[in-house]
Design an enzyme around this catalytic site. Structure first.
Site, PDB file in Angstrom:
ATOM      1  N   ASP A  65      11.292  53.972  32.608  1.00  0.00           N
ATOM      2  CA  ASP A  65      11.981  53.874  34.548  1.00  0.00           C
ATOM      3  C   ASP A  65      13.570  53.941  34.415  1.00  0.00           C
ATOM      4  O   ASP A  65      14.158  52.918  33.082  1.00  0.00           O
ATOM      5  CB  ASP A  65      11.521  52.660  34.894  1.00  0.00           C
ATOM      6  N   ASP A  67      16.065  52.772  37.286  1.00  0.00           N
ATOM      7  CA  ASP A  67      16.658  52.174  37.483  1.00  0.00           C
ATOM      8  C   ASP A  67      16.863  51.222  38.096  1.00  0.00           C
ATOM      9  O   ASP A  67      15.767  50.924  38.155  1.00  0.00           O
ATOM     10  CB  ASP A  67      17.043  52.632  39.427  1.00  0.00           C
ATOM     11  N   THR A 172      11.584  58.797  36.281  1.00  0.00           N
ATOM     12  CA  THR A 172      12.224  58.246  37.661  1.00  0.00           C
ATOM     13  C   THR A 172      12.553  59.191  39.395  1.00  0.00           C
ATOM     14  O   THR A 172      11.981  60.191  38.965  1.00  0.00           O
ATOM     15  CB  THR A 172      14.187  58.365  37.509  1.00  0.00           C
ATOM     16  N   ALA A 173      12.025  58.489  40.691  1.00  0.00           N
ATOM     17  CA  ALA A 173      12.641  59.013  41.324  1.00  0.00           C
ATOM     18  C   ALA A 173      13.144  59.681  41.498  1.00  0.00           C
ATOM     19  O   ALA A 173      13.965  60.419  42.683  1.00  0.00           O
ATOM     20  CB  ALA A 173      12.545  57.662  42.485  1.00  0.00           C
ATOM     21  N   LYS A 217       4.065  58.650  39.334  1.00  0.00           N
ATOM     22  CA  LYS A 217       5.228  58.418  37.762  1.00  0.00           C
ATOM     23  C   LYS A 217       3.653  58.531  36.770  1.00  0.00           C
ATOM     24  O   LYS A 217       3.204  59.417  36.221  1.00  0.00           O
ATOM     25  CB  LYS A 217       5.528  57.362  38.003  1.00  0.00           C
ATOM     26  N   ASP A 240      11.301  47.782  35.571  1.00  0.00           N
ATOM     27  CA  ASP A 240      11.324  46.669  36.555  1.00  0.00           C
ATOM     28  C   ASP A 240      11.004  45.871  38.127  1.00  0.00           C
ATOM     29  O   ASP A 240      10.962  44.998  38.502  1.00  0.00           O
ATOM     30  CB  ASP A 240      13.206  46.716  36.738  1.00  0.00           C
ATOM     31  N   ASN A 243       6.429  49.131  41.923  1.00  0.00           N
ATOM     32  CA  ASN A 243       5.755  49.496  41.798  1.00  0.00           C
ATOM     33  C   ASN A 243       5.241  50.633  41.110  1.00  0.00           C
ATOM     34  O   ASN A 243       4.743  51.581  41.547  1.00  0.00           O
ATOM     35  CB  ASN A 243       7.182  51.044  42.472  1.00  0.00           C
TER      36      ASN A 243
END
Length: 312
Positions: A65, A67, A172-173, A217, A240, A243
């Protein structure tokens, strides 16, 4: 007391509501599937042919991930800071992005409503701009706002996977273009990110599916693993956020990095390993999981990268 025939207890209304909720869930699942498949396709197209050492483990990979796992804060906020500097939008919109970033940092976790707001704001900004233009600007923005926010500890973990001959992907989004730039600058294999629709190289202001967030994801990683012939039981994932539990649950070696409260509790319950760079507490050393019986990493390297559980 309401009677059985009152609107509150109307069986037909209850059935209609159940049907509506089921339709919403199906639609959300379809959007997640579309977003994940689009992300996997875009990642494979953008990634260069990997060069593996002779002892490389072709069946294993690591998924990070971005962020608050690889980077402090949200990549989309730093992107918008750079776009504001280049007069893509006004102060009022920057203030909204700043508030979203402040919430993210204070809460230490993602919130679907704030993710949606950030997505809609970003899409309205890039509509009508060329993909090539945003890629060129993204390179500059990385140097200005992102390079100094990479967590050294997570960067070292990613490098350890690369040194062990494994591929490493960001998941990642953030926009796939931004994620690809970050992955390339860090020397990683590639990136899975949110895919914005473009026609003739120009952004339309719409997404392909939905943001690459939560279950999407996991869809993207599963699709990429199938296309790249990876064994997910031999793969690792780092995040982290609670979600990303669907993503972390997909691989054989899940890790919680700078975890939010919910992920920390879940990780401890599941026996997943944790590491936190945000505090002064001594964190555990975690390294590349040695694939059972693979011989992919030399014996000395395996010993050096041994996994130790975090002190509780």
């Amino acid at each position: 007391m309401a009677g059985l025939n009152s609107p509150t207890h109307d069986p037909s209304l209850a059935a209609a509501r159940r049907g509506w909720l089921a339709a919403r869930r199906r639609a959300a699942t379809e959007r997640s599937e579309l977003a994940g498949q689009a992300a996997a396709e875009a990642a494979r197209e953008a990634a260069p042919e990997p060069e593996f050492p002779s002892a490389g483990d072709l069946k294993a990979a690591a998924f990070f991930d971005l962020d608050n796992t690889v980077m402090q804060g949200a990549a989309i906020f730093h992107l918008c800071r750079g776009l504001y500097k280049r007069k893509f939008f006004r102060k009022r919109e920057l203030a909204r992005f700043a508030w979203q970033q402040a919430y993210f940092r204070m809460a230490g976790a993602e919130h679907s409503g704030h993710m949606r707001d950030a997505r809609d704001s970003a899409l309205s900004i890039v509509r009508g701009h060329r993909v090539s233009e945003l890629m060129a600007i993204g390179e500059e923005i990385y140097d200005e706002y992102m390079a100094g926010r990479i967590w050294p500890g997570t960067r070292a973990l990613a490098q350890a996977h690369l040194d062990a001959g494994q591929r490493v992907w960001l998941v990642t989004a953030a926009p796939v273009e931004t994620a690809t730039i970050i992955a390339r600058r860090l020397g990683l294999t590639g990136a899975l990110g949110t895919v914005a629709e473009s026609v003739g190289g120009v952004y339309t202001g719409r997404l392909v599916g939905e943001p690459l967030h939560g279950p999407a994801k996991a869809v993207a990683v599963r699709a990429l693993a199938e296309a790249e012939d990876l064994d997910l039981e031999r793969c690792a994932a780092y995040s982290d956020s609670a979600n990303d539990i669907p993503l972390l649950s997909l691989v054989g070696h899940p890790y919680a990095i700078n975890p939010d409260k919910q992920l920390r509790a879940h990780a401890r319950e599941m026996g997943w390993r944790l590491r936190d760079y945000r505090t002064g507490r001594k964190a555990a050393r975690i390294g590349v999981p040695a694939a059972a019986g693979a011989g992919a990493v030399a014996g000395g390297a395996v010993a050096a990268l041994a996994i130790q559980k975090r002190r509780r």
